[in-house]
Each structure stands twice: as structure tokens, then as C-alpha cells.
Motif scaffolding. Structure first.
Motif, PDB file in Angstrom:
ATOM      1  N   ALA A   1       0.838  -1.200   0.000  1.00  0.00           N
ATOM      2  CA  ALA A   1       0.000   0.000   0.000  1.00  0.00           C
ATOM      3  C   ALA A   1       0.873   1.251   0.000  1.00  0.00           C
ATOM      4  CB  ALA A   1      -0.925  -0.011   1.213  1.00  0.00           C
ATOM      5  N   TRP A   2       1.925   1.222   0.822  1.00  0.00           N
ATOM      6  CA  TRP A   2       2.818   2.395   0.880  1.00  0.00           C
ATOM      7  C   TRP A   2       3.496   2.605  -0.466  1.00  0.00           C
ATOM      8  CZ3 TRP A   2       5.434   0.164   5.892  1.00  0.00           C
ATOM      9  CH2 TRP A   2       4.495   0.207   6.940  1.00  0.00           C
TER      10      TRP A   2
ATOM     11  N   LEU B   1      -6.145   7.732  -1.543  1.00  0.00           N
ATOM     12  CA  LEU B   1      -4.810   7.149  -1.422  1.00  0.00           C
ATOM     13  C   LEU B   1      -3.971   7.359  -2.673  1.00  0.00           C
ATOM     14  CD1 LEU B   1      -5.655   3.840   0.495  1.00  0.00           C
ATOM     15  CD2 LEU B   1      -4.742   5.962   1.402  1.00  0.00           C
TER      16      LEU B   1
ATOM     17  N   LYS C   1      -8.468   8.521   7.413  1.00  0.00           N
ATOM     18  CA  LYS C   1      -7.392   9.433   7.801  1.00  0.00           C
ATOM     19  C   LYS C   1      -6.125   8.652   8.153  1.00  0.00           C
ATOM     20  CE  LYS C   1      -6.288  13.601  10.300  1.00  0.00           C
ATOM     21  NZ  LYS C   1      -5.550  13.484  11.547  1.00  0.00           N
ATOM     22  N   ALA C   2      -6.298   7.561   8.876  1.00  0.00           N
ATOM     23  CA  ALA C   2      -5.124   6.762   9.247  1.00  0.00           C
ATOM     24  C   ALA C   2      -4.430   6.239   7.991  1.00  0.00           C
ATOM     25  CB  ALA C   2      -5.550   5.595  10.133  1.00  0.00           C
ATOM     26  N   ALA C   3      -5.222   5.804   7.017  1.00  0.00           N
ATOM     27  CA  ALA C   3      -4.650   5.248   5.795  1.00  0.00           C
ATOM     28  C   ALA C   3      -3.938   6.331   4.985  1.00  0.00           C
ATOM     29  CB  ALA C   3      -5.749   4.592   4.965  1.00  0.00           C
TER      30      ALA C   3
ATOM     31  N   TYR D   1     -11.961   7.367  10.600  1.00  0.00           N
ATOM     32  CA  TYR D   1     -10.708   6.989  11.266  1.00  0.00           C
ATOM     33  C   TYR D   1      -9.834   6.215  10.298  1.00  0.00           C
ATOM     34  CZ  TYR D   1     -12.837   7.954  15.880  1.00  0.00           C
ATOM     35  OH  TYR D   1     -13.433   8.516  16.966  1.00  0.00           O
ATOM     36  N   LEU D   2     -10.462   5.265   9.624  1.00  0.00           N
ATOM     37  CA  LEU D   2      -9.698   4.449   8.682  1.00  0.00           C
ATOM     38  C   LEU D   2      -9.145   5.319   7.565  1.00  0.00           C
ATOM     39  CD1 LEU D   2      -8.675   1.875   7.322  1.00  0.00           C
ATOM     40  CD2 LEU D   2     -10.941   1.571   6.333  1.00  0.00           C
TER      41      LEU D   2
ATOM     42  N   ALA E   1      -0.747   7.313   6.718  1.00  0.00           N
ATOM     43  CA  ALA E   1       0.265   6.243   6.691  1.00  0.00           C
ATOM     44  C   ALA E   1       0.944   6.240   5.323  1.00  0.00           C
ATOM     45  CB  ALA E   1      -0.380   4.897   6.986  1.00  0.00           C
ATOM     46  N   VAL E   2       0.139   6.319   4.279  1.00  0.00           N
ATOM     47  CA  VAL E   2       0.692   6.286   2.922  1.00  0.00           C
ATOM     48  C   VAL E   2       1.523   7.542   2.636  1.00  0.00           C
ATOM     49  CG1 VAL E   2       0.036   6.350   0.486  1.00  0.00           C
ATOM     50  CG2 VAL E   2      -1.055   4.693   2.025  1.00  0.00           C
TER      51      VAL E   2
ATOM     52  N   GLN F   1     -11.819   5.519  -1.176  1.00  0.00           N
ATOM     53  CA  GLN F   1     -10.501   5.253  -0.567  1.00  0.00           C
ATOM     54  C   GLN F   1      -9.407   5.356  -1.620  1.00  0.00           C
ATOM     55  OE1 GLN F   1     -10.481   1.555   1.575  1.00  0.00           O
ATOM     56  NE2 GLN F   1     -12.359   2.042   2.664  1.00  0.00           N
TER      57      GLN F   1
END
Lengths: 480, 398, 247
Positions: free
Chosen positions: C76-77, C162, C100-102, C97-98, C105-106, C158
Motif C-alpha cells: 500500500a505504501w 490514497l 485518515k489513518a490510511a 478513522y480508517l 500512513a501512505v 478510498q
């Protein structure tokens, strides 16, 4: 349908309530070391077995009867029970069916299980236990060819002493519980089955147990050992004539499955349930346990429990070998004033062990039906899986259905699922079937049979038919 | 012998003598099968005097700073016959129950007046070493009245074993409503025992939410009787058990009469060497027709040494009922973990997310925003990687 | 961008992929079509790093790296995004939450600064509008109680947040009504860019009417049996898979 009509219909007499008139060789009531010595002597047992019995007796004396089950009965006077009863034999016992006491054959005929017919129809070898001693064994030759040992335990003590010595009490220790200890001390007879390595038993093995003598406790003990890669299916059926006094039955069944072996153990239990007020009837306190010792071994218990005044029975699987499988499929019916407390234990020890529990409880009249089960997962039983489903059906408003599923999990990768429902037979279902022309009773039968289908499918064919018929008899008139 | 023997000997009443004779329950007592009683037996327990507490609290076996609120009155001292009977029944259960009764230091009887609406916040504070406090709280909620009772077991700094025991009776009159929240975050030396007996009258509604994070050993016995037609009870709970903690909840809902409804939802999350026991029993009596109950128990095992003993029981004597229960045991769902990781979350964050989600299903049901926030904050503190979620909550929650 | 060479994978003892070869260049859209059970979903799951599948042979090179060695989150990164055929429900975790966290993270792994709450909300609102989703979606639990169409829209939302380099869209059109199909299709089209590649896995041709692929491959019995341009999809729609499977 009115309550009165229901009562009338529920009022179903025990069809198998008659006493076979055979002269019995019975010990007077009472239990002490001398009685145990006498049992052992009469059976011509070796010294080590007598010692084993006495050891069990000593342990039993220190134990107390279990009180946790959801059953209620007056204390049993163990001194008022006779611990040995054998049909009188001429010479060394019958060598063929012709030599069997005709009264006995007749009894089985009344029960609808004629030996000859069974022999022809189903290819089933029948080792019939009349009271405590096996009197006839058929199909021995065919089994002998395959290397399968199927004989009364009392015979195996002499013919295969090393096997009996090795496995007797290996799964259920003498002091496992109160009734197992009692059985270990006074066990009368039962079946011994040994399937050698790689053998698929060529036929279903079967025994029928009956309790005949008044005040005679019956203490069968069955031992089945399936060596590596073998398979056996064993059927156990029970019926008993009507009595006014409660009769105690405390059996022990031990199964051992080695690597890649499979044992399928099926029971239809139809002992006298007592009358509508709970008078008479069998106390059925049984310990059944199988050990899946080898990798990929499998033990499957299937039972239909319709009889007995009290049933206290938890056929269990100890899953030791990696990838071993335990199964428990049960239909338990409690009508009249019957009390059933039955279920299973699945002990997961090896990695990737799997177990399935399907329990169907049916309560009618004033019956109390309890499922009690334990799923235990020990550390190291990596990826163990259990699925448990307990469904209860209530027919009438005087009965009870109870579910007590214990879970003890100590392995994080295990996945256990348990579901349970309790409901009554739906009026909609009954109505629907009746609009299609069925009588209320037939409709009920159909619904209940549907409810039990999952379990009946697991029974061997010839047993499934009997099971459905028996369920029909049990339910006659129970329309709610 | 138990750590209470000397104290009981001083107490000199019949309960005390019986408690000494019977001793602490052993593994053979079915309801105490899994309870580790070592620390109870080995500590020499004593009575302490309340000190350093400012809010309405139960401390060292005494209720202090009882608030004056509209609609709430302190009544008694006498128990009603029914209440006495319920307390007696409670004390008969086993040796520890006898001890709880014998060493009871104080009893508070409160009445919520007819159609009144009262919010009560009780703190349990155990702040003295080796001390044990035993008390009883009796609450009568008059017909049509409403009560919100929040019990908080505060985390104190006392370094040695401490014990608090509360036997609580709540009686709901016709149409009464009670929302009861218990949040137990006591420190790792705490032994917390609560016995709760609730009786619901006709059309009354009782809702309990219990959150258990703290203590070394916590045992709750909860009994809810639906004694009036159309009464209903809803109990949900969460226990997070870690380190060498032991949490045990025995919950029984009794459908005494027909047309009653109940539901219970309980979640255990066990990590470290923790052990959690949940016994949920529903009894539907013989003439309690048209009753319904639903039970759901979920258990998450997070470590190799964690252990959980869930047992959902149904005991049903009436036929026109609907009853179901479900119980699961497992670790985090692999598909869910993969989904989160495929969105870029690290393994640790993904695990924290799922643990949070597991707990949050219970926590989000707490209606009072203040206590919910408090629980959520502490919940995140309980999780090994709770920081990310804490940050997210702060930044995007409106 | 992506080079799949002789990829073999199995589930348990059952081989599913039996030597897949596929080259996807930067900016291309490829569609993989095939009958049920042909291994389509296995291919996208293997590429995203699901560990139910065991790769027994072959390699997958993504932007010069061995993709198969990376953990799912590392993929994913690195810019790989999988839109799930059955998006997973996570009760108890708010969608936002998911998201923003995702996103953060990326971004962190791409060396981009973390988005502050305000910036993130602005961005997410913009994308919601594109996907014609209500803001209430953000505060519902991840996929819990979402309809099939809502779940798929959430997946594409998503993806938009992303901004992957390689998007794997597994049966994104299944369970969608006509309107939702158009919205999802336009959402994908919006992501078309010269530096982004897309692999569409689908059973039907209808999504390909909205998102026109550069190449179409037919997967059957674990192998690519036929490749062509977008007209191949229409041919399959007319003639079915039987002829190709027999080939």
C-alpha cells in the motif's frame, strides 16, 4: 387442540413392556469385595482383572455421586441392587442362532429386530447382550478373515489379554467419575472391538442391550481400538421391558483411534422411560469417551436418546493427534416425566484439531431436557476449530429445555462458535401442513423430523430408519 | 482458613461463625470454579477508616458525602421484608458471600420519589493498604421514577492489596426506568466484589452497562428479576483483562412472569496472562409465556497465555418463548487485518484498530457523553497501540 | 510498472494460477475477464498480498521491486491499491478513522507531510462529492450496514484519497445498479493518468463500457488464454467464454 386431547395423545404406553421368561442366574443384592470376587470368579477372570476391579471399588468408596446435572431423583441405594445376572446356559453357550434360547429370539422379534432378518438385510453382525452376558455372536468368520476382533469383552480377556490389559481404563480411568468407578468395579460384559492396521471393517458392527432382570444393575463395558488407518462403524441399540422399580444402568465405552483411523459410534437408546408420573424407568448414567490419539484420526458420536427416566451422558472426544476430528450429533427427546442431561466434551489438545457439535433437544409433556457441553482448548492446540449448535424444541407448556455450554479456551489462534435457539413448534408450520391435508400429528412428525434431519443423516442407513420410526412413536400425540 | 478469619472471629455473629466454618469457596463450588482465591486467603484483611475522599463515595465500607438531590431521600434503616429476603439469599450462596454479609460495615437505603428523575454518581475508592470494606446499598425507585446511577471504581495509588465489596439491591416500581453504568478501573492490587440484585416491576426497564478494565481480581454477581409484566432488562458489558488479572461476571436474568424481554451482550478481550470468566444465565419460568431473550458473547484472545471461560446458559420452562444465544472465541480476524493493512496501516496499528473496534461496540452504547468519553480515553490507554486512534479521535471527531 | 512472470499460486493443495504472464506499462488500463473460478480474484489477492494464497512459482516485479516480498501494508505504501470484491465490515471503527489513518500512513511513506485535520476534511469532502456520497458516511462504521453499492463507492473513495500508482479493482462492478455503476465508473475514469495503471478484474463487460481498457485478457483455468484490445470484451459478451475455455 385442548389440553385434554394433548394429554390423551401423550399417554403412549411403552410398546416394549414385557418380560422375557428366562431363568436367571442372579447374585443377591448388595455390593462388597466378596461380591466383586464372586463376579470375577463366575466369569473366570484372570487375577490381574480382579485386582483391577478391587482397585476401582476402593476408589469408588471414596467418591460421591455427581450433583451438578439438571436432574432430580432420590438417592440410590447401591446395596439394594444385584450386580450380576446371566441367562442360564447349557454347556458352553450357543454356537449358532439355533442354539439360542427361543424366548430370547422371540423377545427380539417383538422388538422388531429379528436377528436372521438383520443378518440378511443389513449384513450386520449382532453381538446381543441379554442382561449382562453376551449370548450370541454372528458373522464372526467374515470378521475373522479381515482380522477384526469382535467379541464379548469377557471373551477378549482370555483371547486377547494383552490388548485388554493395555486399553482397559486407558481412556476412562477407574476414578474418572462416580459411575465409571462403579462400572470398573462390577462391569458385567460388553463388546470388544479391535481393528488392525489399515483394515476397513467389512460391515457395521452392532449390539443390542436389554435390561431384563428386576433390580439388576447393568454395567456394560465396551472397548473399541482402531489401529492406524483403520475404519469401523459401531451401532448400539437399547430397549428394555417395563418395570415399576428404577433400574440403574452405568455403562462405560472407551474408544481409541490411532493415526488416520476413524471410529463412528451410533446409539439408539429407547429404554423404558417410566410412566407418566415418572414411576419406574431406567437411570442411564453413562460414561463414553474416545481418544483421537493419532494424527488425522476421527471419532464421531451420533445418538438418538428417547428412553430412560434419567439420562446422564456426555460422549466425548479427546483430540490429541494433529488434525484430528471429533463430532457429536445428538437428538434427545424428553417426554413424560423424563429428565435428560446430555451433551459432549471436546478437548482440543493437538494442533488444527476440529470439532462439531450438533445437538437437538425435544421436550414434551413434563420432560426436562438439558444440553450440557464443554469445549476446551488447551494451549498449543493451534488453529483449533469448534462449531456448536444447540437447538431446543418445546412441545407443550409443562416441559423444559436448557442449555449449559461450557467453554474454556486457552489458545489464541482457536476459533470457537456457539449458537443456540429455543422455540416451540410453530403454529404457522403446523397450519400450513394441515392445509395441505396432513393430520396434526403427521404435521408435527414432519416438523420434528425436519428439526432432527441433520443428525439422522449421520446415522447409518438401517439405523436412520429405525430412528425416525422411534421418534414417531415417541412423539405420538405430543401435538402442542 | 482465609485472610478474613481473625476479623470474622471478632465479628461474632452467626454469619461470621458460619463463614469461618465454611471457609472460602473452593474449585468444587461451581460458581467459583475458576476464581483464584490465593490472594484473598493470604492477605490479612482489616477494617480501615475513611480518609481523603471528597465526593459521594463508598470507601472503607462507609458511604460518605451522600448528596442532597431533589427527588432522592435517605430512608431506612429498616429493610422491607422482600429486601431482607433477597439479601439473605445472596449471603447463602457460599463462604465468601457469608463473609460479605458478616463483615458488612454500613448500609445505605435510598429512595427515588414518585416520578422523580435523579442522576447519582457513586465513586468506589479503596485507598488504604490491606483494608477491606464491605457495604450494602439499597435503592428503591418509585413508580414512574427515573434513575441514572453511575458507579466508578477509581484508580488509586495504594500499593498493597485492597478489597471493596458492595451488595446492592435495586427495586424498580411500575414504569420506573434505571440506567446503570459501572466503570471499574481500580488499580492492580484491587479486589472488587459486587453483588447486584435488581427487581423490575410491571413495565419497568432496567439497563446496565458494565465496563471492567482494572483490578487484580473482580467478581460480579448480577441477578435481574423481571417480576412484572412487560418489564425489560438489557445488560451489556466489556471486560479487558491483561497482565495477571482475573475478571469474572456471573449474570442471571430471571423471567419471573410472562411478556418480559431481556438481552445480554458481553465481550471479553484477554491479553497477557489474564483470565476472564463470563457466565450468562437466562431463566424463563413455567408460566412466563411470550417472553424473549437474546444473548451474545464474544471473546477475543490476544496472547498465548490468555484464558477465557464463557458460558451462556438458557433454562427454559415455558414453550411460547423465543430464546437464542451466540458465543464466539477467537483472535483478531485475518481478513479484517488484511483489509486494514492493504490500506497502509502497520500491523500494530491494524491490530489496535480491531481491538478498539471490538471494545467500542460496547462502549459506544453508553449514553452519558461524559462517562463515555472517560471510558474511551481509558480504553485507548489499555490498548498497546492506542495512540493512533486517540489522535484520530481528537482530530476528526466533531 | 508491473511485470508478472510465470505466476503460479495455490490455495491449500489446489493450484489456482498456473503460469500467468502479464506486462502492464505506466498509464495503461488492463481488464482481466473470465468465467467464475478462473482465478481472477486470486490474481488480485496475490498481488495485494493476501496470505491465504501460496505462490509456488514465478515472480512479480513492481517498479523494479519484488512485489511478492512485501507485506500488504508495504505494498500500500508503495502505491498498490486493491478494491475488494467483498469490502470488509469493521463494526466499531468509524470510516473517517480508517480514511485518515490510511491517508497519513501512505503519505508518511511517500515523504509527504501529514495532513492536518482541516486539510484532510477538505480533501475528503471533495472526494465525497465526486462519489456522490453523503458526509454521514464518514461517521458510520467501516462498511457496516452499507449496501453493496455503498461499499463499492467507499472503496473507490478510498482509492481517490490514497492516489495509488497501481489500482487493482476486483469485481468492482458486481452488485451495482445502473446509477451506481456510472458513478463508480466515472470515479475510476477520474483516476486515469499517464503515471497510474489500473488492472480491472471483471466478469461482465458492462463496466468496460464506462471505463474503456487499453487491453483485455481472458483468464481461464488459471492461465491467460487470449489477449486483445477492448473489442475482445464485446466479443466475449456476444459469444461467451465457452469457446475460449475449450481453446
Amino acid at each position: 387442540m385442548s389440553q385434554q386431547e394433548i394429554d390423551q395423545l401423550v399417554d403412549q404406553d411403552y410398546k416394549y413392556g414385557f418380560v422375557t421368561d428366562i431363568e436367571s442366574d442372579t447374585l443377591p443384592p448388595g455390593l462388597n469385595e466378596d461380591v466383586i470376587r464372586e463376579i470375577s470368579t463366575r466369569k473366570g477372570e484372570p487375577e490381574w482383572l480382579l485386582e483391577w476391579r478391587l482397585e476401582a471399588y476402593a476408589k469408588w468408596l471414596t467418591m460421591t455421586p455427581p450433583d451438578w446435572a439438571h436432574v432430580d431423583y432420590p438417592p440410590i441405594d447401591f446395596q439394594s441392587i444385584s450386580y450380576f445376572s446371566a441367562p442360564k446356559k447349557q454347556g458352553d453357550g450357543p454356537q449358532s442362532l439355533d442354539e439360542v434360547d427361543p424366548a430370547l429370539i422371540d423377545t427380539y422379534n417383538k422388538l422388531g429386530i429379528p436377528l436372521e432378518e438383520q443378518k440378511m438385510l443389513a449384513g450386520v453382525a449382532v453381538d446381543a447382550v441379554f442382561d449382562s452376558v453376551s449370548v450370541v455372536t454372528t458373522f464372526k468368520e467374515k470378521l475373522h478373515e479381515a482380522g477384526v476382533v469382535f467379541c464379548p469383552l469377557s471373551e477378549a480377556v482370555h483371547s486377547h489379554p494383552e490388548l485388554v490389559k493395555k486399553f482397559l481404563g486407558a481412556v476412562i480411568p477407574q476414578n474418572d467419575n462416580y459411575y465409571a468407578a462403579l462400572n470398573s468395579a462390577v462391569f458385567s460384559d460388553g463388546s470388544f472391538v479391535y481393528i488392525p492396521k489399515g483394515v476397513r471393517c467389512p460391515m457395521e458392527l452392532s449390539t443390542y442391550f436389554r435390561i431384563n432382570q428386576q433390580n439388576t444393575g447393568q454395567f456394560e463395558r465396551t472397548l473399541i481400538v482402531a489401529e492406524e488407518g483403520s475404519y469401523v462403524s459401531y451401532l448400539e441399540g437399547c430397549t428394555a421391558p417395563q418395570r415399576d422399580e428404577n433400574q440403574l444402568h452405568a455403562a462405560v465405552v472407551e474408544l481409541v483411534a490411532e493415526t488416520d483411523a476413524e471410529i463412528k459410534y451410533s446409539t439408539v437408546q429407547n429404554w423404558f422411560a417410566g410412566d407418566d408420573d415418572g414411576k419406574g424407568g431406567i437411570y442411564n448414567f453413562v460414561t463414553k469417551r474416545g481418544e483421537c490419539r493419532g494424527d488425522r484420526s476421527k471419532i464421531s458420536w451420533t445418538q438418538l436418546e428417547t428412553g430412560s427416566a434419567i439420562t446422564w451422558k456426555y460422549p466425548s472426544c479427546v483430540l490429541i493427534g494433529a488434525d484430528s476430528v471429533g463430532e457429536f450429533y445428538s437428538v434427545a427427546v424428553a417426554g413424560k416425566k423424563q429428565q435428560a442431561d446430555t451433551g459432549t466434551k471436546m478437548i482440543h489438545i493437538g494442533p488444527r484439531t476440529r470439532s462439531t457439535i450438533i445437538s437437538k433437544g425435544i421436550s414434551t409433556a413434563r420432560g426436562q431436557n438439558a444440553y450440557r457441553g464443554l469445549v476446551k482448548v488447551l494451549p498449543g492446540a493451534v488453529d483449533a476449530r469448534n462449531f456448536t449448535q444447540c437447538d431446543s424444541l418445546l412441545i407443550g407448556d409443562q416441559c423444559g429445555a436448557h442449555t449449559f455450554p461450557y467453554v474454556e479456551a486457552e489458545e489464541p489462534s482457536a476459533q470457537l462458535e456457539h449458537e443456540a435457539t429455543t422455540s416451540k413448534v410453530s403454529d404457522d408450520q403446523l397450519f400450513y401442513l394441515r392445509t395441505r391435508g396432513m393430520t396434526e400429528e403427521d404435521a408435527l412428525n414432519m416438523v420434528v423430523n425436519g428439526f432432527c434431519k441433520e443428525v439422522f443423516q449421520k446415522l447409518p442407513m438401517e439405523f436412520a430408519v429405525e430412528a425416525e420410526a422411534l421418534l414417531g412413536i415417541t412423539l405420538e400425540g405430543a401435538v402442542g | 482458613m482465609s485472610g478474613f478469619t481473625a476479623w470474622l472471629a471478632d465479628a461474632e455473629d452467626t454469619h461470621a461463625m458460619k463463614a469461618i466454618a465454611v471457609g472460602l469457596p473452593t474449585k468444587r463450588v461451581e460458581s467459583w470454579k475458576y476464581v483464584p482465591t490465593r490472594s484473598l486467603a493470604r492477605t490479612t484483611w482489616k477494617q480501615a477508616d475513611p480518609q481523603g475522599v471528597e465526593q459521594f463515595a463508598l470507601t472503607a465500607g462507609s458511604f460518605i458525602n451522600v448528596p442532597t438531590l431533589d427527588g432522592l431521600s435517605v430512608t431506612g434503616p429498616d429493610l422491607l421484608p422482600g429486601e431482607q429476603r433477597r439479601l439473605n439469599k445472596m449471603s447463602e450462596a457460599h463462604g465468601f458471600a457469608l463473609t460479605q454479609a458478616a463483615l458488612e460495615h454500613s448500609r445505605l437505603i435510598l429512595t427515588v420519589g414518585k416520578t422523580a428523575s435523579v442522576a447519582l454518581n457513586l465513586h468506589h475508592i479503596a485507598n488504604q493498604a490491606s483494608s477491606a470494606g464491605f457495604a450494602a446499598l439499597v435503592i428503591r425507585v418509585s413508580p414512574g421514577a427515573q434513575l441514572t446511577l453511575i458507579e466508578q471504581f477509581d484508580r488509586t495509588t495504594v500499593e498493597q492489596a485492597n478489597l471493596s465489596s458492595l451488595r446492592c439491591l435495586i427495586t424498580l416500581g411500575r414504569d420506573a426506568r434505571v440506567t446503570h453504568v459501572r466503570f471499574q478501573a481500580a488499580n492492580s492490587h484491587a479486589h472488587v466484589f459486587t453483588n447486584l440484585d435488581v427487581e423490575c416491576g410491571e413495565h419497568a426497564s432496567y439497563r446496565l452497562q458494565t465496563i471492567e478494565f482494572g483490578s487484580k481480581l473482580a467478581r460480579s454477581d448480577i441477578y435481574v428479576a423481571l417480576a412484572g409484566k412487560e418489564a425489560q432488562a438489557s445488560v451489556n458489558g466489556l471486560a479487558i483483562t491483561n497482565g495477571s488479572q482475573y475478571h469474572d461476571t456471573h449474570l442471571a436474568i430471571d423471567h419471573v412472569v410472562g411478556d418480559t424481554k431481556s438481552e445480554m451482550t458481553f465481550r471479553n478481550m484477554v491479553d497477557g496472562k489474564g483470565e476472564a470468566t463470563f457466565n450468562g444465565r437466562v431463566l424463563i419460568r413455567k408460566d412466563s409465556q411470550r417472553s424473549g431473550t437474546e444473548q451474545s458473547i464474544a471473546n477475543l484472545l490476544m496472547s498465548d497465555s490468555a484464558r477465557v471461560n464463557p458460558k451462556p446458559e438458557l433454562e427454559i420452562y415455558a414453550d411460547d418463548v423465543t430464546a437464542s444465544h451466540g458465543c464466539t472465541v477467537g483472535s483478531l480476524n485475518q481478513t479484517e487485518l488484511f483489509y486494514l493493512k492493504s490500506r497502509g496501516l502497520s500491523e500494530a496499528d491494524a491490530r489496535a484498530f480491531l481491538q478498539y473496534a471490538f471494545a467500542e461496540k460496547i462502549v459506544e452504547e453508553i449514553e452519558d457523553p461524559e462517562i463515555r468519553d472517560l471510558v474511551e480515553t481509558q480504553l485507548l490507554g489499555e490498548l498497546t497501540h492506542g495512540e493512533l486512534i486517540a489522535e484520530l479521535k481528537e482530530s476528526v471527531d466533531v | 510498472m508491473l511485470s508478472i512472470q510465470n505466476l503460479h499460486a495455490r490455495v491449500g493443495d489446489k493450484p489456482i494460477l498456473k503460469g500467468i504472464n502479464l506486462e502492464i506499462k505506466t498509464g495503461e488500463i488492463h481488464a482481466i475477464m473470465g468465467p467464475n473460478g478462473s482465478g481472477k480474484s486470486t490474481l488480485s489477492s496475490v498481488l495485494a498480498g493476501r496470505d491465504d494464497y501460496e505462490v509456488t512459482d514465478g515472480e512479480v516485479i513492481y517498479q523494479g521491486q519484488n512485489l511478492l516480498e512485501l507485506e500488504p501494508e508495504e505494498r500500500a505504501w508503495a502505491g498498490v491499491f486493491l478494491s475488494f470484491q467483498y469490502p470488509v465490515e469493521i463494526p466499531g471503527v468509524k470510516n473517517i478513522y480508517l480514511l485518515k489513518a490510511a491517508v497519513n500512513a501512505v503519505r508518511e511513506h511517500r515523504g509527504q507531510p501529514e495532513l492536518k485535520a482541516g486539510e484532510f476534511l477538505k480533501l475528503v469532502r471533495e472526494k465525497l462529492k465526486v462519489m456522490q456520497m453523503d458526509e454521514a458516511f464518514l461517521h458510520r462504521n467501516v462498511n457496516e450496514g452499507f449496501s453493496g453499492g455503498e461499499k463499492k463507492r467507499n472503496e473507490i473513495l478510498q482509492m481517490q484519497l490514497l492516489e495509488p500508482t497501481l489500482a487493482l479493482l476486483d469485481e468492482t462492478d458486481s452488485g451495482l445498479d445502473v446509477d451506481a455503476l456510472r458513478i463508480v465508473g466515472e470515479g475510476i475514469n477520474r483516476m486515469r493518468s499517464p503515471d497510474r495503471s489500473v488492472l480491472l478484474v471483471t466478469h461482465y463487460q458492462r463496466l468496460l463500457d464506462v471505463v474503456k481498457p487499453d487491453f483485455v485478457h481472458v483468464l481461464a483455468q488459471g492461465e491467460i488464454k487470449l489477449s486483445g484490445d477492448h473489442t475482445l470484451a464485446q466479443r466475449l459478451e456476444r459469444e461467451g467464454y465457452e469457446g475460449i475455455e475449450a481453446a
